[in-house]
Design a protein around this motif. Structure first.
Motif, PDB file in Angstrom:
ATOM      1  N   ILE A   1       0.863  -1.180   0.000  1.00 57.78           N
ATOM      2  CA  ILE A   1       0.000   0.000   0.000  1.00 57.78           C
ATOM      3  C   ILE A   1       0.901   1.232   0.000  1.00 57.78           C
ATOM      4  O   ILE A   1       1.880   1.299   0.758  1.00 57.78           O
ATOM      5  CB  ILE A   1      -0.916   0.033   1.239  1.00 57.78           C
ATOM      6  N   PHE A   2       0.564   2.206  -0.839  1.00 54.84           N
ATOM      7  CA  PHE A   2       1.366   3.422  -0.967  1.00 54.84           C
ATOM      8  C   PHE A   2       0.514   4.638  -0.597  1.00 54.84           C
ATOM      9  O   PHE A   2      -0.643   4.741  -1.022  1.00 54.84           O
ATOM     10  CB  PHE A   2       1.881   3.566  -2.398  1.00 54.84           C
ATOM     11  N   SER A   3       1.124   5.549   0.164  1.00 57.61           N
ATOM     12  CA  SER A   3       0.325   6.691   0.602  1.00 57.61           C
ATOM     13  C   SER A   3       1.214   7.852   1.028  1.00 57.61           C
ATOM     14  O   SER A   3       2.259   7.658   1.656  1.00 57.61           O
ATOM     15  CB  SER A   3      -0.571   6.282   1.770  1.00 57.61           C
ATOM     16  N   PHE A   4       0.775   9.057   0.681  1.00 60.40           N
ATOM     17  CA  PHE A   4       1.279  10.294   1.268  1.00 60.40           C
ATOM     18  C   PHE A   4       0.111  10.916   2.033  1.00 60.40           C
ATOM     19  O   PHE A   4      -0.653  11.718   1.493  1.00 60.40           O
ATOM     20  CB  PHE A   4       1.774  11.263   0.190  1.00 60.40           C
ATOM     21  N   PRO A   5      -0.052  10.569   3.312  1.00 61.84           N
ATOM     22  CA  PRO A   5      -1.229  11.014   4.060  1.00 61.84           C
ATOM     23  C   PRO A   5      -1.069  12.361   4.760  1.00 61.84           C
ATOM     24  O   PRO A   5      -1.950  12.774   5.518  1.00 61.84           O
ATOM     25  CB  PRO A   5      -1.389   9.895   5.093  1.00 61.84           C
ATOM     26  N   GLU A   6       0.049  13.046   4.519  1.00 55.81           N
ATOM     27  CA  GLU A   6       0.347  14.245   5.296  1.00 55.81           C
ATOM     28  C   GLU A   6      -0.764  15.293   5.261  1.00 55.81           C
ATOM     29  O   GLU A   6      -1.045  15.956   6.262  1.00 55.81           O
ATOM     30  CB  GLU A   6       1.667  14.873   4.805  1.00 55.81           C
ATOM     31  N   VAL A   7      -1.410  15.450   4.109  1.00 55.85           N
ATOM     32  CA  VAL A   7      -2.447  16.491   4.012  1.00 55.85           C
ATOM     33  C   VAL A   7      -3.602  16.228   4.967  1.00 55.85           C
ATOM     34  O   VAL A   7      -4.320  17.155   5.349  1.00 55.85           O
ATOM     35  CB  VAL A   7      -2.969  16.620   2.567  1.00 55.85           C
ATOM     36  N   ASN A   8      -3.786  14.974   5.362  1.00 54.08           N
ATOM     37  CA  ASN A   8      -4.864  14.642   6.296  1.00 54.08           C
ATOM     38  C   ASN A   8      -4.645  15.240   7.679  1.00 54.08           C
ATOM     39  O   ASN A   8      -5.604  15.415   8.437  1.00 54.08           O
ATOM     40  CB  ASN A   8      -5.004  13.120   6.418  1.00 54.08           C
ATOM     41  N   ILE A   9      -3.376  15.516   8.021  1.00 50.41           N
ATOM     42  CA  ILE A   9      -3.091  16.110   9.326  1.00 50.41           C
ATOM     43  C   ILE A   9      -2.499  17.510   9.172  1.00 50.41           C
ATOM     44  O   ILE A   9      -1.846  18.020  10.075  1.00 50.41           O
ATOM     45  CB  ILE A   9      -2.156  15.207  10.158  1.00 50.41           C
ATOM     46  N   GLY A  10      -2.734  18.117   8.004  1.00 48.77           N
ATOM     47  CA  GLY A  10      -2.350  19.513   7.807  1.00 48.77           C
ATOM     48  C   GLY A  10      -0.886  19.760   7.570  1.00 48.77           C
ATOM     49  O   GLY A  10      -0.397  20.872   7.816  1.00 48.77           O
ATOM     50  N   ILE A  11      -0.168  18.757   7.074  1.00 47.53           N
ATOM     51  CA  ILE A  11       1.265  18.900   6.798  1.00 47.53           C
ATOM     52  C   ILE A  11       1.493  18.732   5.298  1.00 47.53           C
ATOM     53  O   ILE A  11       1.003  17.763   4.710  1.00 47.53           O
ATOM     54  CB  ILE A  11       2.085  17.857   7.580  1.00 47.53           C
ATOM     55  N   PRO A  12       2.210  19.634   4.643  1.00 43.59           N
ATOM     56  CA  PRO A  12       2.453  19.487   3.202  1.00 43.59           C
ATOM     57  C   PRO A  12       3.501  18.419   2.909  1.00 43.59           C
ATOM     58  O   PRO A  12       4.384  18.154   3.719  1.00 43.59           O
ATOM     59  CB  PRO A  12       2.958  20.874   2.778  1.00 43.59           C
TER      60      PRO A  12
END
Length: 259
Positions: free
Chosen positions: A129-140
């Protein structure tokens, strides 16, 4: 116990993210050890190819949330964090022309995915599984975004980074994020098969070619061609080049030494 393990078998180095108890999440100390291992591989004349993977059934859960929480309590530390975290580290853009293979054995998130994008070849298990979830916690997402645009089409990059949703192995292969998807039980064998193939080639020719590829991405055609031809002249004068031609004419496997 090292947070990142460096092991070598013949010409192949294996670098293993080794914090399975926290899903191989990157702490600052782990980033330092990872960088040390990559620098060791770069300077090790007997290591021609590296395979990067994660201990257990996770490649990496990203940057350690506990350290992010500590940083949030002290925003003045952010500039120092950037200098500490990304100075000469592999994810940022270490000058390394030996080939590197990522063997993604499970979830690959955030900083882990940035590390995978810095590799030259990406193989993954079918349950990855691949993910850049940073935007979910307000981090770019910065480094991942820069690297993603060099690997994938812009619509796929936008979907991966701006939506912040996990993507499966099939999506990763379809969009060009990974080279190959294999059953989980076959992942390391497949990665080492690729590594053995690369380790059997002329190492100086491989490194020269990789350097030309990377430098041409930020150069004009004529600048890249001029630089590449200069490097090729140097490689032509090596023992490996003479051995390669001789082995071809004599119809035998070459015996490269990296000299």
């Amino acid at each position: 116990m090292p947070l990142v393990k460096y092991e070598k078998d013949g010409r192949i180095a294996t670098i293993t993210l080794n914090r399975p108890e926290v899903k191989n999440a990157f702490s600052l100390k782990m980033v330092d050890e990872f960088t040390e291992c990559m620098l060791k591989f770069r300077s090790d004349e007997d290591a021609w190819v590296a395979v990067i993977t994660g201990a257990g059934d996770v490649f990496s859960a990203g940057f350690d949330v506990n350290e992010i929480n500590d940083i949030a309590d002290n925003l003045d530390s952010l500039p120092n964090l950037w200098d500490t975290f990304h100075h000469h580290c592999f994810q940022y853009d270490m000058e390394l022309y030996k080939p590197v293979i990522a063997a993604v054995n499970g979830p690959c998130i955030g900083e882990g995915l940035s590390s995978v994008m810095a590799c030259d070849f990406r193989l993954c298990a079918d349950n990855a599984i691949f993910s850049f979830p940073e935007v979910n916690i307000g981090i770019p997402t910065i480094i991942g975004g820069i690297k993603a645009t060099k690997l994938m089409g812009l619509p796929h990059v936008m979907e991966l980074l701006l939506m912040g949703e996990p993507k499966d192995a099939k999506w990763a292969y379809r969009t060009g994020l990974v080279n190959k998807v294999v059953p989980g039980a076959e992942l390391m064998d497949s990665a080492y098969a690729w590594a053995k193939r690369l380790a059997g080639l002329g190492p100086l020719a491989v490194r020269c070619t990789k350097e030309v590829i990377l430098r041409s991405m930020d150069s004009s055609f004529f600048e890249a061609a001029r630089s590449g031809e200069a490097m090729r002249r140097v490689v032509f004068q090596t023992k490996d080049a003479l051995e390669g031609v001789a082995s071809f004419l004599e119809k035998r496997p070459p015996k490269f030494t990296g000299k």
